[in-house]
Design a protein around this motif. Structure first.
Motif, short mmCIF file in Angstrom:
data_model
loop_
_atom_site.label_atom_id
_atom_site.label_comp_id
_atom_site.label_asym_id
_atom_site.label_seq_id
_atom_site.Cartn_x
_atom_site.Cartn_y
_atom_site.Cartn_z
N VAL A 16 37.44 36.63 37.57
CA VAL A 16 37.66 35.47 38.44
C VAL A 16 36.86 35.61 39.72
O VAL A 16 36.31 34.63 40.24
CB VAL A 16 39.16 35.33 38.76
CG1 VAL A 16 39.39 34.18 39.75
CG2 VAL A 16 39.95 35.08 37.49
N SER A 17 36.75 36.82 40.24
CA SER A 17 35.94 37.06 41.43
C SER A 17 34.48 36.67 41.19
O SER A 17 33.84 36.04 42.04
CB SER A 17 36.03 38.53 41.84
OG SER A 17 35.22 38.79 42.97
N ALA A 18 33.98 37.01 40.02
CA ALA A 18 32.61 36.64 39.68
C ALA A 18 32.44 35.12 39.65
O ALA A 18 31.44 34.57 40.14
CB ALA A 18 32.22 37.24 38.34
N SER A 70 48.63 34.02 39.91
CA SER A 70 48.46 34.39 41.32
C SER A 70 47.21 35.24 41.52
O SER A 70 46.55 35.15 42.56
CB SER A 70 49.70 35.14 41.84
OG SER A 70 49.89 36.37 41.16
N ILE A 71 46.86 36.04 40.54
CA ILE A 71 45.61 36.81 40.62
C ILE A 71 44.42 35.87 40.66
O ILE A 71 43.48 36.04 41.45
CB ILE A 71 45.49 37.78 39.42
CG1 ILE A 71 46.48 38.94 39.56
CG2 ILE A 71 44.06 38.32 39.29
CD1 ILE A 71 46.54 39.85 38.35
N VAL A 72 44.44 34.84 39.81
CA VAL A 72 43.35 33.87 39.77
C VAL A 72 43.18 33.20 41.12
O VAL A 72 42.07 33.13 41.68
CB VAL A 72 43.60 32.81 38.68
CG1 VAL A 72 42.54 31.71 38.75
CG2 VAL A 72 43.58 33.45 37.29
N LEU A 73 44.27 32.70 41.69
CA LEU A 73 44.18 31.98 42.96
C LEU A 73 43.74 32.91 44.10
O LEU A 73 42.91 32.53 44.93
CB LEU A 73 45.52 31.34 43.30
CG LEU A 73 45.54 30.49 44.57
CD1 LEU A 73 44.49 29.40 44.53
CD2 LEU A 73 46.92 29.89 44.79
N GLU A 74 44.27 34.13 44.12
CA GLU A 74 43.89 35.07 45.18
C GLU A 74 42.41 35.38 45.14
O GLU A 74 41.72 35.39 46.18
CB GLU A 74 44.70 36.37 45.07
CG GLU A 74 44.35 37.37 46.16
CD GLU A 74 44.94 38.75 45.93
OE1 GLU A 74 44.36 39.74 46.44
OE2 GLU A 74 45.97 38.87 45.22
N GLY A 77 40.28 32.54 46.29
CA GLY A 77 40.38 32.46 47.75
C GLY A 77 39.57 33.53 48.43
O GLY A 77 38.91 33.28 49.45
N ALA A 78 39.58 34.74 47.89
CA ALA A 78 38.82 35.83 48.48
C ALA A 78 37.32 35.58 48.40
O ALA A 78 36.55 36.12 49.18
CB ALA A 78 39.16 37.15 47.78
N ALA A 79 36.91 34.74 47.43
CA ALA A 79 35.49 34.37 47.30
C ALA A 79 35.14 33.16 48.17
O ALA A 79 33.99 32.72 48.17
CB ALA A 79 35.16 34.06 45.85
#
Length: 387
Positions: A16-18, A70-74, A77-79
């Motif tokens: 997700v970060s990518a 919640s991992i996906v949304l976080e 957001g961090a990106a």
């Protein structure tokens, strides 16, 4: 409840970060300036299975839970590109329908919510109710001739109604035995006669617009009622607890993005003989912000795990505390990030100034920090109520 994330969850974070960094803050800011939602990111996140990761596999979802969502949304957001409607469409509405909806409602809505082709908004707040859900006045009554529901009332601060296919509206029905009102949830399609919306002029610049809704004898078929008419608060909090967890994830992601910008700047910015990050006056507040965000994440993970395990009572307490901790950590991280950059923190180039207002939203919505402190003081600590 695991303290260390599984390899699957670590892999989900990385993937997700990518995706988030593929789009990035510049893309997200541009969509806000153009007054449109981040449709490209939403569509790709759906295609990769991230939007419906919490929904049942038999209805097109990933079979996970609020932990995964919640991992996906976080991470988005961090990106720098959080998707606010993830809090609403898959987390609140999708969860409520998955748990309490009829088979027809599940077939109609869950696959479409999972693949992103349909969006559902959520309407609970009212002009005269605020945090007091017991004062909700939107009422539903049966038409004895047809069995239809007639819904009348007003809602405010409802996100994304203009792009949502329907809104999950919290109303109240009268208990025939006691005459008292009890909460119920109804699916109201966007173009239903009598269902009107007015955009609220906000200082906050976001892709998702805020609306006031007016329901004037909105006629709905019997099948618009979600779940059991007598379930009341159980069904309502099945949506509100995930909302608090997801708001916490939203805030943590925002705080992480701001902190990463500040750390990068503090490493490179040299005014005297060394980078400003070498000075404790700069380094220590950033370190404290990181600690606060990590602690908030732990509570968010606890709340999500409790909810997914079916412990609604434990999840309620943890979700409220997670939302409180994450909001406070986010506001402090954004403030310190802007302060670290000085004047540059207020420029469009670094993308932090807009977060000053956005971060405060996490303190206010979906429930204020004062109401969370009230909840903890009398529900957890057993202190008497003052209201």
């Amino acid at each position: 409840m695991p303290v260390i994330e599984s390899e699957e969850h670590k892999a989900l974070r990385a993937a997700v970060s990518a995706l988030g960094h593929k789009y990035g803050r510049e893309y997200f800011t541009r969509t806000v300036e153009e007054g449109r939602p981040a449709t490209e990111l939403w569509a790709e996140a759906a295609e990769l299975g991230y939007l419906g990761v919490n929904l049942p596999e038999e209805h097109g979802g990933g079979g996970g839970g609020i932990v995964e969502l919640s991992i996906v949304l976080e991470e988005l957001g961090a990106a720098g590109c959080p998707l606010l409607l993830m809090v609403v469409s898959p987390a609140i509405c999708g969860t409520v329908i998955a748990r309490f909806g009829t088979e027809e409602q599940k077939r109609d809505w869950l696959p479409a919510l999972a693949d992103g082709t349909r969006i559902m908004a959520f309407g609970i707040t009212e002009p005269d109710a605020g945090s007091n859900s017991h004062r909700i006045t939107t009422t539903a009554r049966r038409d004895p001739a047809t069995g239809d529901w007639l819904l009348t009332g007003r809602k405010v601060f409802v996100s994304g109604v203009d792009i949502a296919d329907a809104t999950l509206v919290v109303g109240r029905t009268e208990d025939a035995r006691t005459g008292r009102l009890k909460p119920c949830l109804f699916i109201v399609p966007r173009d239903t006669p009598g269902f009107e919306r007015r955009k609220i002029d906000m200082e906050l610049h976001a892709a998702e617009k805020q609306f006031e809704l007016t329901l004037d004898d909105v006629r709905l078929p019997a099948g618009a009622l979600v779940g059991d008419e007598d379930a009341g608060l159980l069904q309502l909090f099945a949506g509100l607890n995930p909302e608090r967890v997801m708001t916490a994830a939203f805030a943590i992601g925002m705080g992480r993005f701001a902190l990463s910008r500040a750390v990068e700047y503090a490493r490179d910015r040299t005014v005297w003989k060394a980078p400003i990050g070498s000075h404790q006056a700069i380094a220590h507040p950033l370190a404290q912000a990181h600690i606060d965000l990590e602690l908030a994440r732990l509570m968010t993970q606890k709340a999500a795990h409790l909810y997914d395990a079916g412990d609604d009572t434990g999840a309620g307490e943890a979700a409220n505390m997670a939302k409180y901790a994450a909001a406070e950590a986010c506001v402090k991280a954004v403030d310190q990030a802007v302060h670290t950059l000085g004047g540059n923190g207020l420029t469009r180039e670094f993308g932090l100034a807009s977060l000053i207002t956005a971060a405060r939203v996490s303190r206010i919505a979906p429930v204020s920090r004062e109401m969370i402190l009230n909840y903890v003081s009398h529900q957890t600590l057993g202190l008497p109520k003052s209201y």
